[in-house]
Design a protein around this motif. Structure first.
Motif, PDB file in Angstrom:
ATOM      1  N   THR A   8      -1.196  -4.382  -4.733  1.00  0.00           N
ATOM      2  CA  THR A   8      -1.623  -3.550  -5.857  1.00  0.00           C
ATOM      3  C   THR A   8      -3.076  -3.099  -5.712  1.00  0.00           C
ATOM      4  O   THR A   8      -3.424  -2.011  -6.162  1.00  0.00           O
ATOM      5  N   TYR A  89       6.930  -6.531  -9.248  1.00  0.00           N
ATOM      6  CA  TYR A  89       5.693  -7.135  -8.760  1.00  0.00           C
ATOM      7  C   TYR A  89       5.935  -8.600  -8.458  1.00  0.00           C
ATOM      8  O   TYR A  89       6.651  -9.291  -9.190  1.00  0.00           O
ATOM      9  N   LEU A  94       3.386  -5.193  -4.783  1.00  0.00           N
ATOM     10  CA  LEU A  94       4.304  -4.259  -5.437  1.00  0.00           C
ATOM     11  C   LEU A  94       5.461  -4.073  -4.482  1.00  0.00           C
ATOM     12  O   LEU A  94       5.252  -3.949  -3.270  1.00  0.00           O
TER      13      LEU A  94
END
Length: 102
Positions: A8, A89, A94
């Protein structure tokens, strides 16, 4: 099985990341602080969408200029539909869940 795509912290506005998950070509799009995971090629002309532009959640295909809502996948002026995939997630990652055998 969870397939990691990107951390992320590596997301940035304008990101267009083509990936292959379980043999399927996908495109991760990050723009204006939002992230979507969609099919990599336009359902109309098979143009690769990593060169597409995005403005206010609408993706414009670089091939014939068709526009698709990234939230619904719909093309308002045509019957084409952009396939979208649910993002999940796992810790700093991700990714997408794909069942074994899919």
């Amino acid at each position: 099985m969870f397939h990691r795509i990107i951390r992320t912290l590596e997301l940035y506005d304008g990101l267009r990341l083509p990936v292959r998950v379980a043999g399927v070509e996908l495109l991760l799009v990050h723009d204006d602080g939002r992230t979507w995971l969609i099919q990599r090629r336009c359902p109309h002309g098979e143009f690769p969408l990593e060169r597409a532009t995005v403005h206010r959640g609408v993706l414009r295909c670089p091939g014939h200029g068709l526009e698709f809502s990234l939230d619904s996948g719909r093309c308002p002026n045509q019957s084409y539909h952009l396939r979208r995939y649910r993002i999940d997630y796992e810790g700093p990652w991700l990714g997408v869940w794909v069942a074994d055998g899919d």
